[in-house]
Design an enzyme around this catalytic site. Structure first.
Site, PDB file in Angstrom:
ATOM      1  N   TYR A  10     -11.324  -0.188  10.306  1.00 36.16           N
ATOM      2  CA  TYR A  10     -12.536   0.244   9.593  1.00 36.16           C
ATOM      3  C   TYR A  10     -12.852  -0.597   8.375  1.00 36.16           C
ATOM      4  O   TYR A  10     -13.819  -0.353   7.685  1.00 36.16           O
ATOM      5  CB  TYR A  10     -12.450   1.731   9.217  1.00 36.16           C
ATOM      6  CG  TYR A  10     -11.172   2.144   8.499  1.00 36.16           C
ATOM      7  CD1 TYR A  10     -10.998   1.886   7.151  1.00 36.16           C
ATOM      8  CD2 TYR A  10     -10.151   2.794   9.185  1.00 36.16           C
ATOM      9  CE1 TYR A  10      -9.830   2.265   6.497  1.00 36.16           C
ATOM     10  CE2 TYR A  10      -8.980   3.181   8.541  1.00 36.16           C
ATOM     11  CZ  TYR A  10      -8.827   2.909   7.199  1.00 36.16           C
ATOM     12  OH  TYR A  10      -7.676   3.280   6.555  1.00 36.16           O
ATOM     13  N   LYS A  11     -12.012  -1.597   8.072  1.00 35.19           N
ATOM     14  CA  LYS A  11     -12.281  -2.448   6.905  1.00 35.19           C
ATOM     15  C   LYS A  11     -13.109  -3.657   7.359  1.00 35.19           C
ATOM     16  O   LYS A  11     -14.267  -3.502   7.712  1.00 35.19           O
ATOM     17  CB  LYS A  11     -10.969  -2.807   6.224  1.00 35.19           C
ATOM     18  CG  LYS A  11     -10.336  -1.562   5.595  1.00 35.19           C
ATOM     19  CD  LYS A  11      -8.957  -1.764   5.007  1.00 35.19           C
ATOM     20  CE  LYS A  11      -8.451  -0.442   4.435  1.00 35.19           C
ATOM     21  NZ  LYS A  11      -7.047  -0.458   4.091  1.00 35.19           N
ATOM     22  N   ARG A  53     -12.251  -4.005  -7.724  1.00 39.12           N
ATOM     23  CA  ARG A  53     -12.104  -4.910  -6.578  1.00 39.12           C
ATOM     24  C   ARG A  53     -13.484  -5.314  -6.082  1.00 39.12           C
ATOM     25  O   ARG A  53     -14.326  -4.465  -5.778  1.00 39.12           O
ATOM     26  CB  ARG A  53     -11.345  -4.236  -5.431  1.00 39.12           C
ATOM     27  CG  ARG A  53      -9.888  -3.984  -5.726  1.00 39.12           C
ATOM     28  CD  ARG A  53      -9.140  -3.600  -4.458  1.00 39.12           C
ATOM     29  NE  ARG A  53      -9.780  -2.540  -3.707  1.00 39.12           N
ATOM     30  CZ  ARG A  53      -9.334  -2.064  -2.553  1.00 39.12           C
ATOM     31  NH1 ARG A  53      -8.254  -2.602  -2.000  1.00 39.12           N
ATOM     32  NH2 ARG A  53      -9.944  -1.079  -1.935  1.00 39.12           N
ATOM     33  N   PHE A 112       0.864  -1.179   0.000  1.00 35.59           N
ATOM     34  CA  PHE A 112       0.000   0.000   0.000  1.00 35.59           C
ATOM     35  C   PHE A 112       0.905   1.236   0.000  1.00 35.59           C
ATOM     36  O   PHE A 112       1.863   1.300   0.772  1.00 35.59           O
ATOM     37  CB  PHE A 112      -0.854  -0.046   1.269  1.00 35.59           C
ATOM     38  CG  PHE A 112      -2.053   0.862   1.240  1.00 35.59           C
ATOM     39  CD1 PHE A 112      -3.188   0.518   0.530  1.00 35.59           C
ATOM     40  CD2 PHE A 112      -2.045   2.057   1.942  1.00 35.59           C
ATOM     41  CE1 PHE A 112      -4.300   1.354   0.513  1.00 35.59           C
ATOM     42  CE2 PHE A 112      -3.156   2.900   1.930  1.00 35.59           C
ATOM     43  CZ  PHE A 112      -4.287   2.544   1.212  1.00 35.59           C
ATOM     44  N   ASP A 141       1.721  -5.300   7.813  1.00 43.16           N
ATOM     45  CA  ASP A 141       0.530  -4.465   7.757  1.00 43.16           C
ATOM     46  C   ASP A 141      -0.667  -5.400   7.558  1.00 43.16           C
ATOM     47  O   ASP A 141      -0.777  -6.090   6.539  1.00 43.16           O
ATOM     48  CB  ASP A 141       0.652  -3.464   6.592  1.00 43.16           C
ATOM     49  CG  ASP A 141      -0.484  -2.450   6.599  1.00 43.16           C
ATOM     50  OD1 ASP A 141      -1.584  -2.778   7.073  1.00 43.16           O
ATOM     51  OD2 ASP A 141      -0.268  -1.327   6.101  1.00 43.16           O
TER      52      ASP A 141
HETATM   53  C1  LIG Z   1      -6.282   0.725   4.271  1.00 38.92           C
HETATM   54  C2  LIG Z   1      -4.843   0.529   4.457  1.00 38.92           C
HETATM   55  C3  LIG Z   1      -4.076   1.465   5.167  1.00 38.92           C
HETATM   56  C4  LIG Z   1      -4.701   2.714   5.676  1.00 38.92           C
HETATM   57  O1  LIG Z   1      -3.859   3.515   6.432  1.00 38.92           O
HETATM   58  P1  LIG Z   1      -4.452   4.699   7.320  1.00 38.92           P
HETATM   59  O2  LIG Z   1      -3.287   5.340   7.891  1.00 38.92           O
HETATM   60  O3  LIG Z   1      -5.353   4.036   8.339  1.00 38.92           O
HETATM   61  O4  LIG Z   1      -5.264   5.569   6.419  1.00 38.92           O
HETATM   62  C5  LIG Z   1      -2.731   1.189   5.352  1.00 38.92           C
HETATM   63  N1  LIG Z   1      -2.178   0.064   4.851  1.00 38.92           N
HETATM   64  C6  LIG Z   1      -2.897  -0.850   4.149  1.00 38.92           C
HETATM   65  C7  LIG Z   1      -2.250  -2.094   3.656  1.00 38.92           C
HETATM   66  C8  LIG Z   1      -4.247  -0.636   3.918  1.00 38.92           C
HETATM   67  O5  LIG Z   1      -4.950  -1.522   3.217  1.00 38.92           O
END
Ligand SMILES: *Cc1c(COP(=O)(O)O)cnc(C)c1O
Length: 424
Positions: free
Chosen positions: A230-231, A384, A126, A205
């Site tokens: 939040y996912k 997705r 990400f 992560d």
């Molecule tokens: C959604 C997601 C994030 C989000 O990071 P925030 O700091 O909470 O906005 C980070 N890493 C991955 C792999 C994600 O899927």
């Protein structure tokens, strides 16, 4: 053919022992939600809990609620997350964002391993994770370098590639356990073992794995991890994230942000900083009580359903979806951009099509009375389809694939613009 597939889906839904969890969430009839991997649905209980929090605890209790209700909330929440990711309650800190937690842990890990100069990630990660590492190198660890392992097919990376990449100069490896675009899932234990052979540390992560696939941080020998709530955990927009540090590493790692909530005695108001000697040394400021409280019922639902049962259903759903895509969409020019081996993927399926963006728009905003279907789009051409086993059904997947088939065969996407909203 669609009819047969629909019958099969209805039978699978009937046999689904988790089907009743759908009722625990707010939903609108006529909408199929396939974006639970970006923002999970709202649990009905969260409405009453947050109402109580705002009206009673805040409105009437005022500052008294800190001692009565709020001060232990981060630890209470951490204990629940710990059960979901296979860790101990005192190995999880809840708060801040995933990005910020990664910053704190990466900074701490690089400081601890100063003599080693190499950081490894991959190009499926990400972007925020990579930005954090780039920023650390530019601002603080100027002799370090970031080595990005390139996926050969844009979908996965063979873990064996890390055997060569990790050397005695490697300080840190940062990877998404389940990658956000293709849903490829790393063998966490294998990477941890390879890293430890060379005395390197790993930060995982878990944003796309927590709540959808079993994660065993302790059993897999994980050093550190971060993730969001939040996912798949349905904690609400911008809900606090979490971080994990293995117990025996905690005292060696120093947070780069010295602040009062990580102080041994914040309410002594001493001007000398003394960090806590536990996971709370990664705290920064006052916990976000409103959004922290909103996570709770999502965690309870996940714990009640059980991560193994959720994974079993997610596997069944995604295998069924792949079958549908292969029969109906591949002949129309779609390709599958997720691993076909169920053991190597998380809970969403990415499909690619040159008109992916406009097709996704047609799904979200039909101009006839078709069902509204909400996936998301990742450039350049990925749609997705997020499968949340707590509330998605097999029948929804047939409806979705049938709808995409219609959008493409009737060229409905041509009625949509290619210009993008800010959040896609
Ligand atoms: C959604 C997601 C994030 C989000 O990071 P925030 O700091 O909470 O906005 C980070 N890493 C991955 C792999 C994600 O899927």
């Amino acid at each position: 053919m669609i009819n047969e597939l629909y019958q099969k889906a209805l039978e699978l839904d009937k046999k689904d022992e988790l089907a009743h969890f759908k009722e625990a969430f707010v939903s609108e009839p006529g909408i199929i939600y396939l974006d639970g991997n970006s923002l999970g649905r709202l649990p009905k209980k969260t409405i009453t809990q947050t109402n109580d929090l705002v009206l009673t605890q805040w409105g009437k209790g005022l500052i008294r609620s800190w001692n009565e209700r709020w001060i232990d909330l981060p630890q209470k929440t951490a204990a629940k997350i710990a059960r979901i990711v296979g860790a101990q309650p005192d190995e999880i800190f809840v708060g801040d964002s995933t990005s910020l937690n990664l910053y704190k842990l990466a900074f701490a890990a690089l400081s601890m391993n100063q003599q080693k100069k190499k950081i490894i990630s991959d190009n499926l990660n990400f972007p925020t994770d990579v930005y954090i590492l780039q920023g650390l190198i530019e601002q603080q660890f100027i002799d370090h370098s970031l080595s990005v392992i390139e996926s050969e097919d844009g979908i996965m990376v063979n873990e064996n590639r890390f055997e060569e990449a990790i050397d005695t100069n490697t300080a840190l490896i940062v990877l998404s356990h389940v990658v956000f675009k293709s849903a490829f899932m790393y063998d966490m234990a294998k990477i941890n073992a390879l890293a430890h052979q060379k005395d390197a540390l790993v930060i995982w992560d878990l944003s796309h794995s927590v709540g959808s696939v079993p994660v065993s941080l302790n059993d897999s020998g994980a050093d550190m991890a971060v993730g969001c709530t939040y996912k798949y955990l349905n904690g609400g927009p911008g809900a606090p994230a979490f971080l994990y540090v293995r117990k025996d590493l905690q005292k060696q790692l120093k947070s780069p942000i010295w602040a009062w909530f990580s102080h041994q005695a914040p309410f002594d108001f001493s001007l000398d900083y003394q960090p806590k000697d536990n996971i709370q040394r990664f705290a920064v400021g006052t916990p976000s009580v409103l959004s922290l409280a909103a996570i709770e019922s999502g965690l309870d639902i996940t714990l009640e359903a059980g991560i193994n049962r959720l994974r079993a259903k997610s596997e069944q759903l995604s295998e069924f979806l792949i079958e549908l895509i292969q029969q109906l969409l591949v002949p129309l020019g779609f390709s599958i951009a997720s691993p076909l081996d169920v053991n190597k993927r998380g809970s969403h399926i990415s499909i690619r099509h040159a008109e992916g963006y406009r097709i996704s728009q047609a799904m979200i905003k039909p101009y006839d009375d078709s069902k509204v279907i909400i996936p998301d789009f990742r450039p350049p051409d990925n749609i997705r389809l997020g499968i949340a086993p707590l509330y998605n059904t097999f029948a929804e997947l047939v409806d979705t694939v049938e709808r995409i088939w219609k959008i493409v065969t009737e060229e409905q996407f041509k009625g949509y613009s290619n210009s993008k909203d800010t959040v896609t």
